[in-house]
Design a protein around this motif. Structure first.
Motif, short mmCIF file in Angstrom:
data_model
loop_
_atom_site.label_atom_id
_atom_site.label_comp_id
_atom_site.label_asym_id
_atom_site.label_seq_id
_atom_site.Cartn_x
_atom_site.Cartn_y
_atom_site.Cartn_z
N MET A 36 42.44 32.53 174.49
CA MET A 36 41.40 33.06 174.60
C MET A 36 42.10 34.51 174.23
O MET A 36 41.39 35.47 173.76
CB MET A 36 40.67 33.06 176.09
CG MET A 36 38.89 33.18 175.66
SD MET A 36 37.72 33.73 177.20
CE MET A 36 37.68 32.31 177.10
N LEU B 129 41.22 37.40 171.55
CA LEU B 129 40.70 38.27 171.10
C LEU B 129 41.50 39.90 170.69
O LEU B 129 41.34 40.09 170.35
CB LEU B 129 39.91 38.75 172.60
CG LEU B 129 38.48 37.55 173.03
CD1 LEU B 129 37.96 37.37 173.88
CD2 LEU B 129 37.79 37.03 171.41
N GLU B 130 42.84 39.92 171.35
CA GLU B 130 43.05 40.54 171.12
C GLU B 130 44.32 40.91 169.92
O GLU B 130 44.08 41.92 168.92
CB GLU B 130 45.17 40.60 171.88
CG GLU B 130 44.80 40.79 173.70
CD GLU B 130 44.17 42.18 174.37
OE1 GLU B 130 44.41 43.12 173.38
OE2 GLU B 130 43.70 42.00 175.07
N VAL C 192 40.88 41.81 167.17
CA VAL C 192 40.96 43.68 167.21
C VAL C 192 41.95 43.82 166.92
O VAL C 192 42.11 45.23 165.82
CB VAL C 192 41.66 44.05 168.72
CG1 VAL C 192 41.03 45.17 169.12
CG2 VAL C 192 40.06 43.65 170.33
N ALA D 139 33.08 34.29 173.11
CA ALA D 139 33.52 36.18 173.67
C ALA D 139 34.25 36.32 172.11
O ALA D 139 33.87 37.73 171.64
CB ALA D 139 35.49 35.46 174.68
N LEU E 176 30.29 37.58 170.17
CA LEU E 176 30.92 39.49 170.78
C LEU E 176 31.28 40.07 170.77
O LEU E 176 31.00 41.28 170.80
CB LEU E 176 30.68 38.75 173.26
CG LEU E 176 29.45 38.38 173.77
CD1 LEU E 176 30.28 38.00 174.30
CD2 LEU E 176 28.09 39.14 173.19
N MET E 177 32.63 40.31 170.03
CA MET E 177 33.19 41.10 169.42
C MET E 177 33.26 41.13 167.91
O MET E 177 33.81 42.61 167.46
CB MET E 177 35.20 40.46 169.75
CG MET E 177 35.03 40.50 170.88
SD MET E 177 36.91 40.33 171.54
CE MET E 177 37.59 41.55 170.77
N MET F 87 33.31 45.16 170.85
CA MET F 87 33.25 45.01 172.28
C MET F 87 34.40 44.63 172.66
O MET F 87 35.57 43.79 171.57
CB MET F 87 32.33 43.78 172.70
CG MET F 87 33.00 43.18 174.09
SD MET F 87 31.17 42.37 174.49
CE MET F 87 30.21 42.32 173.84
N ARG F 88 35.29 45.32 173.78
CA ARG F 88 36.82 44.77 174.20
C ARG F 88 36.27 43.42 174.50
O ARG F 88 35.86 43.34 175.06
CB ARG F 88 36.92 45.97 175.40
CG ARG F 88 37.25 47.86 174.70
CD ARG F 88 37.19 47.86 176.38
NE ARG F 88 38.08 49.00 175.27
CZ ARG F 88 38.68 50.54 176.40
NH1 ARG F 88 39.62 49.83 176.68
NH2 ARG F 88 38.29 51.56 175.65
N PRO F 89 38.25 42.92 173.77
CA PRO F 89 38.27 41.54 174.83
C PRO F 89 37.90 41.66 175.90
O PRO F 89 37.03 40.06 176.62
CB PRO F 89 39.74 41.50 174.59
CG PRO F 89 39.99 42.39 173.24
CD PRO F 89 38.61 43.62 173.57
N ALA G 130 34.39 41.09 176.15
CA ALA G 130 34.10 40.01 175.90
C ALA G 130 34.19 38.91 176.34
O ALA G 130 33.46 37.57 177.12
CB ALA G 130 35.06 39.59 174.94
N ILE G 131 35.57 38.41 177.55
CA ILE G 131 36.08 37.51 178.29
C ILE G 131 34.67 37.37 179.56
O ILE G 131 34.29 36.61 180.48
CB ILE G 131 37.63 37.17 178.31
CG1 ILE G 131 37.47 37.25 177.33
CG2 ILE G 131 37.17 36.65 180.04
CD1 ILE G 131 39.30 37.28 177.57
N LEU H 40 31.53 38.68 180.43
CA LEU H 40 30.49 38.53 179.72
C LEU H 40 30.55 37.18 179.29
O LEU H 40 29.53 35.94 180.18
CB LEU H 40 29.99 39.34 178.21
CG LEU H 40 29.07 40.26 178.61
CD1 LEU H 40 28.94 41.12 177.51
CD2 LEU H 40 28.72 40.29 179.67
#
Lengths: 291, 129
Positions: free
Chosen positions: A190, A194-195, A198, A229, A232-233, B82-84, B87-88, B90
Protein backbone atom coordinates in the motif's frame (compact mmCIF):
# COMPACT_ATOMS: atom_id res chain seq x y z
CA UNK A 1 48.65 -26.52 40.95
CA UNK A 2 47.98 -23.45 38.81
CA UNK A 3 46.16 -23.25 35.53
CA UNK A 4 49.39 -22.06 34.02
CA UNK A 5 51.14 -25.39 34.67
CA UNK A 6 48.03 -27.22 33.43
CA UNK A 7 48.25 -25.21 30.29
CA UNK A 8 51.85 -26.25 29.75
CA UNK A 9 50.89 -29.84 30.49
CA UNK A 10 48.24 -29.67 27.78
CA UNK A 11 50.66 -28.01 25.39
CA UNK A 12 53.15 -30.84 25.90
CA UNK A 13 50.48 -33.50 25.48
CA UNK A 14 49.12 -31.86 22.35
CA UNK A 15 52.55 -31.56 20.75
CA UNK A 16 53.60 -35.09 21.71
CA UNK A 17 50.37 -36.93 21.02
CA UNK A 18 49.05 -34.63 18.33
CA UNK A 19 48.74 -37.22 15.54
CA UNK A 20 47.01 -39.78 17.82
CA UNK A 21 44.55 -37.19 19.09
CA UNK A 22 43.89 -36.05 15.55
CA UNK A 23 43.17 -39.55 14.27
CA UNK A 24 41.05 -40.41 17.35
CA UNK A 25 39.08 -37.21 16.87
CA UNK A 26 38.44 -37.71 13.16
CA UNK A 27 37.49 -41.35 13.81
CA UNK A 28 34.94 -40.21 16.35
CA UNK A 29 33.60 -37.63 13.95
CA UNK A 30 33.25 -40.23 11.22
CA UNK A 31 31.58 -42.69 13.57
CA UNK A 32 29.04 -40.03 14.61
CA UNK A 33 28.18 -39.60 10.96
CA UNK A 34 29.85 -36.29 10.09
CA UNK A 35 30.46 -37.48 6.53
CA UNK A 36 27.30 -39.54 6.17
CA UNK A 37 25.26 -36.85 4.47
CA UNK A 38 27.88 -36.32 1.76
CA UNK A 39 27.91 -32.57 2.29
CA UNK A 40 31.48 -32.67 3.57
CA UNK A 41 34.44 -34.47 1.99
CA UNK A 42 36.83 -36.46 4.16
CA UNK A 43 39.85 -34.42 3.11
CA UNK A 44 38.04 -31.23 4.03
CA UNK A 45 37.14 -32.58 7.45
CA UNK A 46 40.74 -33.70 8.01
CA UNK A 47 42.05 -30.26 7.13
CA UNK A 48 39.57 -28.59 9.46
CA UNK A 49 40.50 -30.94 12.32
CA UNK A 50 44.21 -30.48 11.77
CA UNK A 51 43.96 -26.68 11.65
CA UNK A 52 41.83 -26.55 14.80
CA UNK A 53 44.21 -28.85 16.67
CA UNK A 54 47.30 -26.90 15.60
CA UNK A 55 45.78 -23.59 16.62
CA UNK A 56 44.58 -25.12 19.89
CA UNK A 57 48.05 -26.28 20.82
CA UNK A 58 49.48 -22.83 20.02
CA UNK A 59 46.76 -21.07 21.96
CA UNK A 60 46.74 -23.41 24.94
CA UNK A 61 50.36 -22.61 25.77
CA UNK A 62 49.24 -19.09 26.69
CA UNK A 63 46.44 -20.14 29.07
CA UNK A 64 43.07 -21.81 29.29
CA UNK A 65 40.77 -18.80 28.92
CA UNK A 66 38.91 -19.27 25.62
CA UNK A 67 38.03 -15.55 25.56
CA UNK A 68 41.67 -14.39 25.67
CA UNK A 69 43.40 -12.97 22.58
CA UNK A 70 45.56 -16.15 22.31
CA UNK A 71 42.49 -17.94 21.07
CA UNK A 72 41.71 -15.31 18.46
CA UNK A 73 42.97 -17.30 15.43
CA UNK A 74 41.30 -20.48 16.73
CA UNK A 75 37.99 -18.65 17.21
CA UNK A 76 38.24 -17.26 13.67
CA UNK A 77 38.77 -20.75 12.23
CA UNK A 78 35.88 -22.15 14.28
CA UNK A 79 33.68 -19.27 13.10
CA UNK A 80 34.58 -20.07 9.47
CA UNK A 81 33.86 -23.78 9.97
CA UNK A 82 30.58 -22.92 11.68
CA UNK A 83 29.50 -20.50 8.97
CA UNK A 84 30.31 -22.91 6.16
CA UNK A 85 28.32 -25.61 7.95
CA UNK A 86 25.37 -23.31 8.36
CA UNK A 87 25.45 -22.69 4.62
CA UNK A 88 25.88 -26.41 3.85
CA UNK A 89 22.77 -27.11 5.87
CA UNK A 90 24.18 -28.95 8.87
CA UNK A 91 22.05 -29.10 12.00
CA UNK A 92 23.17 -27.19 15.10
CA UNK A 93 23.95 -30.44 16.96
CA UNK A 94 26.06 -31.74 14.08
CA UNK A 95 28.03 -28.51 14.18
CA UNK A 96 28.42 -28.65 17.96
CA UNK A 97 29.51 -32.29 17.81
CA UNK A 98 32.45 -31.22 15.66
CA UNK A 99 33.95 -29.36 18.64
CA UNK A 100 32.59 -31.42 21.51
CA UNK A 101 33.88 -34.71 20.14
CA UNK A 102 37.40 -33.41 20.68
CA UNK A 103 36.89 -33.87 24.43
CA UNK A 104 37.12 -37.65 24.54
CA UNK A 105 40.46 -37.95 22.66
CA UNK A 106 41.92 -35.24 24.90
CA UNK A 107 40.72 -37.03 28.06
CA UNK A 108 42.26 -40.25 26.83
CA UNK A 109 45.56 -38.56 26.01
CA UNK A 110 45.70 -36.88 29.42
CA UNK A 111 44.89 -40.01 31.39
CA UNK A 112 47.47 -41.97 29.39
CA UNK A 113 50.15 -39.35 30.00
CA UNK A 114 49.43 -38.84 33.71
CA UNK A 115 48.31 -42.37 34.56
CA UNK A 116 50.04 -42.28 37.97
CA UNK A 117 48.43 -39.09 39.21
CA UNK A 118 44.61 -39.29 39.44
CA UNK A 119 44.18 -35.83 40.99
CA UNK A 120 46.04 -34.14 38.12
CA UNK A 121 43.94 -36.09 35.63
CA UNK A 122 40.74 -35.00 37.39
CA UNK A 123 41.76 -31.34 37.35
CA UNK A 124 42.86 -31.63 33.75
CA UNK A 125 39.56 -33.18 32.72
CA UNK A 126 37.74 -30.35 34.38
CA UNK A 127 39.85 -27.73 32.60
CA UNK A 128 39.47 -29.41 29.23
CA UNK A 129 35.72 -29.61 29.68
CA UNK A 130 35.51 -25.92 30.45
CA UNK A 131 37.70 -24.93 27.54
CA UNK A 132 36.01 -27.15 24.95
CA UNK A 133 32.56 -26.13 26.20
CA UNK A 134 33.43 -22.49 25.76
CA UNK A 135 34.72 -23.13 22.24
CA UNK A 136 31.68 -25.26 21.41
CA UNK A 137 29.26 -22.60 22.60
CA UNK A 138 31.09 -20.01 20.57
CA UNK A 139 30.75 -22.21 17.49
CA UNK A 140 27.01 -22.59 18.06
CA UNK A 141 26.64 -18.87 18.54
CA UNK A 142 28.29 -18.14 15.20
CA UNK A 143 26.20 -20.88 13.60
CA UNK A 144 23.01 -19.32 14.93
CA UNK A 145 24.08 -15.86 13.86
CA UNK A 146 24.86 -16.89 10.30
CA UNK A 147 21.52 -18.71 10.09
CA UNK A 148 19.76 -15.55 11.25
CA UNK A 149 21.68 -13.47 8.74
CA UNK A 150 20.54 -15.80 5.99
CA UNK A 151 16.92 -15.52 7.10
CA UNK A 152 17.04 -11.74 7.36
CA UNK A 153 18.66 -11.45 3.93
CA UNK A 154 16.04 -13.70 2.39
CA UNK A 155 13.22 -11.79 4.02
CA UNK A 156 14.59 -8.55 2.67
CA UNK A 157 14.96 -10.03 -0.79
CA UNK A 158 11.41 -11.35 -0.75
CA UNK A 159 10.09 -7.99 0.41
CA UNK A 160 11.99 -6.20 -2.34
CA UNK A 161 10.97 -8.66 -5.00
CA UNK A 162 7.34 -8.73 -4.12
CA UNK A 163 6.36 -5.08 -4.33
CA UNK A 164 7.43 -3.51 -7.59
CA UNK A 165 5.32 -0.66 -8.90
CA UNK A 166 5.57 -0.46 -12.67
CA UNK A 167 4.81 2.56 -14.79
CA UNK A 168 2.87 1.43 -17.85
CA UNK A 169 2.16 4.83 -19.33
CA UNK A 170 2.05 8.45 -18.25
CA UNK A 171 -0.36 8.41 -15.34
CA UNK A 172 -0.91 4.67 -15.38
CA UNK A 173 0.75 2.44 -12.81
CA UNK A 174 0.64 -1.32 -12.44
CA UNK A 175 1.21 -3.29 -9.29
CA UNK A 176 1.71 -6.97 -10.06
CA UNK A 177 1.17 -8.82 -6.80
CA UNK A 178 2.89 -12.17 -6.32
CA UNK A 179 2.43 -14.43 -3.33
CA UNK A 180 0.14 -14.40 -0.36
CA UNK A 181 -1.05 -11.06 0.93
CA UNK A 182 -0.76 -10.78 4.69
CA UNK A 183 -1.27 -7.66 6.77
CA UNK A 184 2.39 -6.75 6.93
CA UNK A 185 2.93 -7.13 3.20
CA UNK A 186 -0.24 -5.26 2.40
CA UNK A 187 1.11 -2.37 4.43
CA UNK A 188 4.32 -2.31 2.38
CA UNK A 189 2.46 -2.75 -0.89
CA UNK A 190 0.00 0.00 0.00
CA UNK A 191 2.73 2.43 0.99
CA UNK A 192 4.74 1.70 -2.16
CA UNK A 193 1.74 2.18 -4.39
CA UNK A 194 0.62 5.41 -2.73
CA UNK A 195 4.13 6.84 -2.80
CA UNK A 196 4.40 6.02 -6.49
CA UNK A 197 1.03 7.59 -7.19
CA UNK A 198 2.31 10.82 -5.68
CA UNK A 199 5.71 10.61 -7.35
CA UNK A 200 4.32 9.94 -10.83
CA UNK A 201 1.05 11.84 -10.46
CA UNK A 202 -0.74 8.75 -11.62
CA UNK A 203 -4.47 8.78 -12.21
CA UNK A 204 -4.95 5.07 -12.55
CA UNK A 205 -3.39 2.14 -10.74
CA UNK A 206 -3.88 -1.41 -11.95
CA UNK A 207 -3.55 -4.03 -9.23
CA UNK A 208 -2.84 -7.34 -10.89
CA UNK A 209 -3.46 -10.37 -8.70
CA UNK A 210 -2.56 -13.09 -11.21
CA UNK A 211 0.25 -14.18 -8.91
CA UNK A 212 -1.83 -14.34 -5.74
CA UNK A 213 -2.50 -18.03 -5.10
CA UNK A 214 -5.51 -17.69 -2.83
CA UNK A 215 -7.85 -14.88 -1.95
CA UNK A 216 -9.73 -15.16 1.30
CA UNK A 217 -11.89 -12.60 3.06
CA UNK A 218 -8.85 -11.08 4.74
CA UNK A 219 -6.91 -10.68 1.50
CA UNK A 220 -9.96 -9.14 -0.13
CA UNK A 221 -10.23 -6.72 2.74
CA UNK A 222 -6.58 -5.75 2.35
CA UNK A 223 -7.11 -5.20 -1.36
CA UNK A 224 -10.12 -3.02 -0.74
CA UNK A 225 -8.19 -0.98 1.81
CA UNK A 226 -5.50 -0.31 -0.76
CA UNK A 227 -8.10 0.67 -3.33
CA UNK A 228 -9.83 3.02 -0.86
CA UNK A 229 -6.56 4.65 0.12
CA UNK A 230 -5.64 5.20 -3.52
CA UNK A 231 -9.08 6.66 -4.16
CA UNK A 232 -8.68 9.05 -1.24
CA UNK A 233 -5.56 10.36 -2.91
CA UNK A 234 -7.39 10.87 -6.15
CA UNK A 235 -6.35 7.82 -8.16
CA UNK A 236 -8.62 5.14 -9.53
CA UNK A 237 -7.83 1.47 -9.12
CA UNK A 238 -8.56 -1.38 -11.46
CA UNK A 239 -8.14 -4.94 -10.26
CA UNK A 240 -7.08 -7.44 -12.86
CA UNK A 241 -6.04 -11.06 -13.12
CA UNK A 242 -8.71 -12.64 -10.98
CA UNK A 243 -8.51 -16.31 -11.96
CA UNK A 244 -11.72 -18.26 -12.54
CA UNK A 245 -11.07 -20.42 -9.49
CA UNK A 246 -10.53 -17.38 -7.29
CA UNK A 247 -13.60 -15.63 -8.65
CA UNK A 248 -15.66 -18.68 -7.71
CA UNK A 249 -14.18 -18.86 -4.23
CA UNK A 250 -14.76 -15.17 -3.65
CA UNK A 251 -18.38 -15.37 -4.67
CA UNK A 252 -18.88 -18.43 -2.45
CA UNK A 253 -17.26 -16.58 0.44
CA UNK A 254 -19.61 -13.68 -0.13
CA UNK A 255 -16.72 -11.31 -0.80
CA UNK A 256 -17.63 -8.50 -3.09
CA UNK A 257 -15.05 -6.23 -4.58
CA UNK A 258 -16.82 -3.01 -5.36
CA UNK A 259 -14.08 -2.04 -7.74
CA UNK A 260 -13.72 -2.11 -11.47
CA UNK A 261 -12.19 -5.47 -12.23
CA UNK A 262 -10.96 -6.94 -15.46
CA UNK A 263 -9.98 -10.48 -16.33
CA UNK A 264 -6.51 -9.74 -17.60
CA UNK A 265 -3.90 -7.05 -17.22
CA UNK A 266 -4.26 -6.30 -20.92
CA UNK A 267 -7.96 -5.53 -20.55
CA UNK A 268 -7.28 -3.37 -17.54
CA UNK A 269 -4.57 -1.50 -19.43
CA UNK A 270 -6.91 -0.91 -22.36
CA UNK A 271 -9.52 0.51 -20.00
CA UNK A 272 -6.92 2.68 -18.28
CA UNK A 273 -5.74 4.06 -21.62
CA UNK A 274 -9.31 4.84 -22.56
CA UNK A 275 -9.79 6.72 -19.31
CA UNK A 276 -6.75 8.91 -19.95
CA UNK A 277 -8.02 9.52 -23.46
CA UNK A 278 -5.68 7.30 -25.40
CA UNK A 279 -6.08 4.23 -27.49
CA UNK A 280 -3.95 1.58 -29.11
CA UNK A 281 -4.49 1.10 -32.83
CA UNK A 282 -2.83 -1.08 -35.42
CA UNK A 283 -0.24 0.76 -37.50
CA UNK A 284 -2.05 0.14 -40.79
CA UNK A 285 -5.40 1.31 -39.53
CA UNK A 286 -3.79 4.54 -38.42
CA UNK A 287 -1.99 5.12 -41.67
CA UNK A 288 -5.01 4.58 -43.90
CA UNK A 289 -6.93 7.78 -43.16
CA UNK A 290 -3.71 9.79 -43.45
CA UNK A 291 -2.86 8.34 -46.86
CA UNK B 1 -9.59 32.47 16.99
CA UNK B 2 -7.80 31.41 13.81
CA UNK B 3 -9.90 30.84 10.74
CA UNK B 4 -8.99 29.07 7.58
CA UNK B 5 -9.30 31.42 4.59
CA UNK B 6 -11.76 30.50 1.86
CA UNK B 7 -10.90 31.82 -1.59
CA UNK B 8 -13.33 32.25 -4.42
CA UNK B 9 -12.15 31.14 -7.86
CA UNK B 10 -14.82 31.62 -10.50
CA UNK B 11 -17.75 29.64 -9.26
CA UNK B 12 -15.63 27.40 -7.09
CA UNK B 13 -14.28 27.85 -3.59
CA UNK B 14 -10.71 26.98 -2.68
CA UNK B 15 -9.72 26.03 0.84
CA UNK B 16 -6.09 25.31 1.60
CA UNK B 17 -5.47 23.78 4.97
CA UNK B 18 -1.95 24.66 6.00
CA UNK B 19 -2.07 24.32 9.75
CA UNK B 20 -2.71 21.38 12.00
CA UNK B 21 -6.42 20.96 12.27
CA UNK B 22 -7.94 20.93 15.69
CA UNK B 23 -11.57 20.23 16.32
CA UNK B 24 -12.72 23.81 16.83
CA UNK B 25 -10.96 24.97 13.69
CA UNK B 26 -12.63 22.17 11.78
CA UNK B 27 -16.08 23.10 13.03
CA UNK B 28 -15.44 26.76 12.23
CA UNK B 29 -14.34 25.83 8.71
CA UNK B 30 -17.47 23.78 8.21
CA UNK B 31 -19.68 26.71 9.25
CA UNK B 32 -17.76 29.29 7.21
CA UNK B 33 -17.78 27.09 4.17
CA UNK B 34 -21.51 26.49 4.36
CA UNK B 35 -22.18 30.23 4.58
CA UNK B 36 -19.79 30.99 1.77
CA UNK B 37 -21.24 28.38 -0.58
CA UNK B 38 -24.59 30.06 -0.28
CA UNK B 39 -23.37 33.66 -0.39
CA UNK B 40 -20.99 33.08 -3.31
CA UNK B 41 -23.38 30.74 -5.11
CA UNK B 42 -20.47 28.33 -5.52
CA UNK B 43 -20.87 25.17 -7.56
CA UNK B 44 -17.63 23.51 -6.49
CA UNK B 45 -15.52 23.29 -3.35
CA UNK B 46 -11.85 22.38 -3.55
CA UNK B 47 -10.16 21.40 -0.30
CA UNK B 48 -6.40 21.13 -0.53
CA UNK B 49 -5.01 19.05 2.31
CA UNK B 50 -1.53 18.45 0.91
CA UNK B 51 0.01 20.14 3.94
CA UNK B 52 -2.06 18.14 6.39
CA UNK B 53 0.08 15.50 8.06
CA UNK B 54 -2.12 14.34 10.88
CA UNK B 55 -5.76 13.38 10.69
CA UNK B 56 -8.07 11.82 13.20
CA UNK B 57 -11.56 10.45 12.88
CA UNK B 58 -13.05 13.87 13.66
CA UNK B 59 -11.31 15.56 10.74
CA UNK B 60 -12.22 12.63 8.53
CA UNK B 61 -15.86 12.96 9.47
CA UNK B 62 -15.68 16.70 9.01
CA UNK B 63 -14.57 16.20 5.40
CA UNK B 64 -17.44 13.79 4.87
CA UNK B 65 -19.90 16.29 6.40
CA UNK B 66 -18.64 19.16 4.30
CA UNK B 67 -19.14 17.01 1.21
CA UNK B 68 -22.67 16.09 2.25
CA UNK B 69 -23.57 19.69 3.07
CA UNK B 70 -22.20 21.05 -0.19
CA UNK B 71 -24.00 18.37 -2.14
CA UNK B 72 -27.19 19.50 -0.48
CA UNK B 73 -26.37 23.05 -1.56
CA UNK B 74 -25.64 21.84 -5.09
CA UNK B 75 -21.86 22.13 -4.97
CA UNK B 76 -19.33 19.45 -5.74
CA UNK B 77 -16.59 18.80 -3.15
CA UNK B 78 -13.17 17.63 -4.23
CA UNK B 79 -10.47 16.82 -1.70
CA UNK B 80 -7.03 17.10 -3.26
CA UNK B 81 -3.44 16.29 -2.39
CA UNK B 82 -4.00 13.79 0.36
CA UNK B 83 -0.74 12.32 1.58
CA UNK B 84 -0.22 8.54 1.50
CA UNK B 85 0.11 8.33 5.28
CA UNK B 86 -3.12 10.27 5.74
CA UNK B 87 -4.93 8.07 3.24
CA UNK B 88 -3.77 4.93 5.02
CA UNK B 89 -4.84 6.33 8.38
CA UNK B 90 -8.30 7.21 7.14
CA UNK B 91 -8.76 3.77 5.61
CA UNK B 92 -7.60 2.12 8.82
CA UNK B 93 -10.08 4.28 10.73
CA UNK B 94 -12.77 2.91 8.45
CA UNK B 95 -13.44 6.29 6.86
CA UNK B 96 -13.43 5.77 3.13
CA UNK B 97 -15.12 9.14 2.51
CA UNK B 98 -17.31 7.60 -0.14
CA UNK B 99 -19.23 10.83 -0.70
CA UNK B 100 -16.13 12.85 -1.43
CA UNK B 101 -14.50 13.24 -4.82
CA UNK B 102 -10.72 13.16 -4.77
CA UNK B 103 -7.90 14.30 -7.01
CA UNK B 104 -4.12 14.22 -6.89
CA UNK B 105 -3.49 17.95 -6.94
CA UNK B 106 -5.29 21.28 -7.20
CA UNK B 107 -4.91 21.35 -10.97
CA UNK B 108 -6.57 17.99 -11.45
CA UNK B 109 -9.21 18.87 -8.87
CA UNK B 110 -10.06 22.08 -10.71
CA UNK B 111 -10.37 20.11 -13.97
CA UNK B 112 -12.70 17.69 -12.25
CA UNK B 113 -14.95 20.48 -10.98
CA UNK B 114 -14.96 22.21 -14.37
CA UNK B 115 -15.90 18.99 -16.11
CA UNK B 116 -18.73 18.37 -13.67
CA UNK B 117 -20.02 21.91 -14.15
CA UNK B 118 -19.87 21.57 -17.93
CA UNK B 119 -21.71 18.28 -17.72
CA UNK B 120 -24.47 19.69 -15.54
CA UNK B 121 -24.80 22.72 -17.80
CA UNK B 122 -25.16 20.48 -20.83
CA UNK B 123 -27.64 18.36 -18.92
CA UNK B 124 -29.60 21.47 -17.87
CA UNK B 125 -29.59 22.64 -21.44
CA UNK B 126 -31.03 19.32 -22.53
CA UNK B 127 -33.74 19.62 -19.95
CA UNK B 128 -34.69 23.06 -21.24
CA UNK B 129 -35.19 21.89 -24.79
Amino acid sequence: MTTRSHASLFATILSEHGPQILSAWSDRLKSTGALASGRLREAELQTQCRTVLELLSTAIAGGLDAASPNYGPLRDVLADVSRSRAVQGFTPSETATFVFSLKQPLFEAVSAAEAGDPSTVARAVQDITQLIDALGLYTIEVFQKSREETIIRQQREIAELSTPVVKLWDGILALPLIGTLDSQRTQVVMENLLESIVAQTAEIAIIDITGVPTVDTLTAQHLLKTVSAARLMGADCIISGIRPQIAQTMVHLGVELNVVSKATLADAFALALKRVGRTVVAVKARELPAG
Amino acid sequence: MDRIPILKLGNALLVTIQVDMHDRLATALQEDLTEKIVSARARGVLIDISALEIVDSFIGRMLDHIAAISRMLDAETVVVGMRPAVAITLVELGLSLSGVKTALNVERGMELIKRRLDETEVADGDDDE
